[in-house]
Design an enzyme around this catalytic site. Structure first.
Site, PDB file in Angstrom:
ATOM      1  CG  HIS A 133      -2.048  -1.011   1.088  1.00 26.54           C
ATOM      2  ND1 HIS A 133      -3.069  -0.903   0.156  1.00 26.54           N
ATOM      3  CD2 HIS A 133      -2.266  -2.166   1.767  1.00 26.54           C
ATOM      4  CE1 HIS A 133      -3.886  -1.943   0.274  1.00 26.54           C
ATOM      5  NE2 HIS A 133      -3.419  -2.726   1.240  1.00 26.54           N
ATOM      6  CG  ASP A 165      -2.598   5.220  -2.701  1.00 25.39           C
ATOM      7  OD1 ASP A 165      -1.790   4.400  -3.154  1.00 25.39           O
ATOM      8  OD2 ASP A 165      -3.456   4.927  -1.854  1.00 25.39           O
TER       9      ASP A 165
END
Length: 407
Positions: free
Chosen positions: A133, A163
């Site tokens: 992540h 992200d």
């Protein structure tokens, strides 16, 4: 502020983007595509039929449900891709190829297609198939270790750096660059956007500072990372915070003058703020001075002074801040959801006055549940209503009734 119900407009009007799936950065990139006027079609899976959309990330998108594990479902995706300009996906390397919707398959039928892929570690390398992540990716890029205060652990910047900044935005840049080239050459590219590399790219200025010897390796010890006392956050007497960014000499002089600190600082701290030997003294004085006043008093004190001193606003406060209100920085939809406005803005020069006029931001269509647009999209590429019904009965696609949210 309501969503726009007009035909999508903007610099990407007429561009069709297919989002084959993924979390975080892919949907964010898709939102920006839709904000800019693109026809963003999100491909979702049958198991997502009852999944609620993200009311912000999914705004302006159309949604269809297709079983991509079935041969007929893959045929539908390939047929739909022939009508698209861009395909994006956020699968692990090799997954799209195993499904039969990789770049080789789709570009063989549509050579001008741009195929954008986003992963954490990239399409190759020893980590390429590892799970992860945002936090793992910025840890691997070396950026996480650089964030935080001296003597403390690394601070987690939500998932903004990996992200969205180093991921979704870099995917957008790469895909739009490739689209420009494809329209000139007739040949599409495959874009490999890796969040490790994108987050590293965001650190470009500091890499340059390090090369010049003006940025050190320790976090919280440099000018822009809370090391410098004139670029930091200070607590007020009523428990709020003020941001101080008095980098240039004139702003530092205004900060000192407005707070009346000249008599409390040594000559060196007044005239040579870049000398780190003076930083502890400057910080101690500023900490004490901000702690004596409320935030409202400080806001009033600096309201007419260019010292780069501003209150740290909560998101709720930012939504009603006069600057943000004047530019509609935040918009509220019919269901009461607060949205960040589409950005950037686009303008045109008025031939008579020579002034640039910018359009005010509006929201694209509201986020809809999975499968809302299955019938419309598929009939739009030539399938009959009977064919869509048969595909639905066979479980290849899923349709939903027209979406009518409560207001």
């Amino acid at each position: 502020m309501t969503h726009s119900t007009a035909k999508p407009s903007g610099p990407l009007a007429g561009v069709r983007v297919l989002d084959l799936g993924g979390l975080g950065p892919g949907p964010f990139a898709g939102m920006v595509f839709a904000d800019l006027g693109a026809d963003l079609i999100r491909i979702q899976r049958p198991h997502e039929v009852d999944t609620l959309p993200n009311p912000v990330l999914d705004r302006g998108k159309r949604s269809i449900i297709v079983d991509m594990k079935s041969e007929r479902g893959v045929d539908l995706i390939r047929r739909l891709a022939r009508t698209a300009d861009i395909v994006i996906e956020g699968f692990r390397p090799g997954v799209a190829e195993r499904l039969g919707v990789g770049p080789a398959e789709l570009q063989s039928e549509h050579p001008e297609l741009v195929y954008g892929r986003i992963t954490g570690y990239g399409q190759s390398g020893p980590y390429s198939h590892r799970a992860g992540h945002d936090l793992n990716y910025i840890a691997t890029s070396g950026i996480l270790d650089s964030l935080g205060r001296a003597g403390g652990p690394p601070l987690i910047p939500a998932n903004l750096v990996g992200d969205f900044g180093g991921g979704g935005m870099l995917l957008l840049v790469g895909v739009l660059a490739a689209l420009t080239e494809a329209r000139a050459t007739g040949v599409g590219r495959v874009v490999d956007a890796a969040m490790v590399e994108g987050s590293s790219l965001l650190w470009a200025m500091m890499y340059g500072f390090e090369a010049r010897g003006t940025w050190g390796p320790g976090r919280g010890t440099n000018t822009l990372d809370s090391g410098a006392p004139y670029y930091d956050v200070y607590r007020t007497s009523d428990g709020h915070n003020m941001a101080v960014a008095a980098l240039e000499p004139q702003f530092y002089a205004a900060l000192v003058s407005t707070l009346g600190l000249a008599v409390r600082l040594s000559d060196g701290a007044l005239s040579d703020k870049e000398n780190r030997a003076h930083w502890p003294e400057i910080r101690e004085v500023l900490t004490g001075e901000f702690a004596k006043r409320t935030r409202a008093e400080l806001v009033e004190l600096f309201s007419a002074v260019d010292a780069c001193v501003t209150p740290v606003l909560s998101r709720a406060e930012a939504a009603v801040n006069e600057q943000n209100v004047s530019r509609s920085t935040h918009l509220v939809d019919e269901e009461g959801v607060v949205h960040p406005s589409p950005a950037p803005r686009f303008g045109s020069v008025d031939a008579g006055s020579g002034r640039v006029g910018y359009s005010r931001p509006t929201l694209p269509g509201r986020a809809v549940p999975a499968g809302t647009d299955t019938r419309e999209v598929l009939t739009g590429i030539g399938l009959s209503h009977e064919e869509v019904e048969e595909l639905d009965r066979a479980g290849v696609v899923v349709q939903r009734p027209a979406y009518a949210p409560t207001v």
